[in-house]
Design a protein around this motif. Structure first.
Motif, PDB file in Angstrom:
ATOM      1  N   ARG A 225      -8.827   2.163  -8.631  1.00 28.30           N
ATOM      2  CA  ARG A 225      -9.956   2.022  -7.705  1.00 28.30           C
ATOM      3  C   ARG A 225      -9.515   1.640  -6.293  1.00 28.30           C
ATOM      4  N   TYR A 226      -8.557   0.732  -6.187  1.00 27.31           N
ATOM      5  CA  TYR A 226      -8.092   0.331  -4.854  1.00 27.31           C
ATOM      6  C   TYR A 226      -7.438   1.507  -4.136  1.00 27.31           C
ATOM      7  N   GLU A 227      -6.588   2.223  -4.846  1.00 24.83           N
ATOM      8  CA  GLU A 227      -5.911   3.376  -4.249  1.00 24.83           C
ATOM      9  C   GLU A 227      -6.901   4.469  -3.905  1.00 24.83           C
TER      10      GLU A 227
ATOM     11  N   ASP B 142       0.823  -1.208   0.000  1.00 25.21           N
ATOM     12  CA  ASP B 142       0.000   0.000   0.000  1.00 25.21           C
ATOM     13  C   ASP B 142       0.858   1.261   0.000  1.00 25.21           C
TER      14      ASP B 142
ATOM     15  N   LEU C 200      -2.692  -3.498 -10.735  1.00 27.76           N
ATOM     16  CA  LEU C 200      -2.811  -2.128 -10.230  1.00 27.76           C
ATOM     17  C   LEU C 200      -1.825  -1.196 -10.910  1.00 27.76           C
TER      18      LEU C 200
END
Length: 218
Positions: free
Chosen positions: A137-139, A6, A114
């Motif tokens: 989208r995840y970030e 992350d 990603l």
């Protein structure tokens, strides 16, 4: 995903692949140490123990990490009975058993679709690799949580708090969170520093940054 994944994703500019932190290896190492600390695999010693206080030690009876990269990291730290925390960060920033952590984590982000690897030439001459965002989208979901905590005073969960502490220790909280928006940068830094005081692994990473800066200046 690991905190180390992350933090690397957040500290890499989406469109250009430019790394925001001065020392990406130390940033990732701080993420790995934070992952191990939150899982209970490592801790700081306290007064009255046989090892001097505020040294990092491996917790021998903790469950072994399921993630193989964390297993490599824990093996690397298990070679000494105790570490200065900043030196543990330095150790994790180097090559582990099979991997250089930054390279491995970028490849994992690519496998998760990603980021995508691209070739780039610095000043049109020196070839290098950059990792460009392909699915934000995840970030974006993480950034929404940052906004809730840092801009709207929501209570952070331990994971988001640890990420804020790491970004603060690396000196990149403001560019990661602000992203060109008109936000109160002083308030961001103040909140980041408050969370940094709660996470010893992030403090260790900050000290490793400072040590490397001092070595470069000397």
């Amino acid at each position: 995903m690991l905190l180390a994944e992350d933090i690397l994703l957040l500290a890499t500019e989406d469109a250009t692949g430019k790394k925001l932190a001065r020392y990406t290896d130390l940033l990732v190492a701080g993420g790995l140490l934070s992952d191990l600390a939150l899982a209970g695999n490592v801790r700081l010693t306290e007064p009255g123990e046989s090892v001097r206080k505020n040294r990092m030690v491996v917790v021998p009876d903790a469950a072994w990490p399921a993630d193989p990269l964390l297993g490599e990291a824990l093996t690397a730290l298990g070679g000494k009975p105790a570490w200065y925390p900043s030196m543990a960060v330095e150790r994790l920033g180097r090559k582990l058993i099979d991997h250089k952590p930054v390279d491995e984590l970028y490849q994992r982000l690519a496998r998760a679709e990603l980021v995508s690897r691209t070739s780039h030439r610095v000043l049109g001459l020196v070839p290098t690799t950059r990792w460009i965002s392909v699915d934000g989208r995840y970030e974006a979901a993480m950034r929404e949580q940052f906004d809730a905590v840092l801009l709207f005073d929501a209570a952070p969960d331990p994971r988001i708090a640890a990420l804020v502490a790491l970004l603060t220790g690396a000196g990149v909280l403001v560019p990661v969170v602000a992203r060109g928006r008109n936000v109160d940068r002083r308030a961001l830094k103040r909140q980041g520093k408050a969370l940094l005081t709660q996470y010893w692994a992030a403090q260790a990473m900050q000290r490793a940054f400072q040590n490397r800066d001092a070595a470069a200046a000397g």
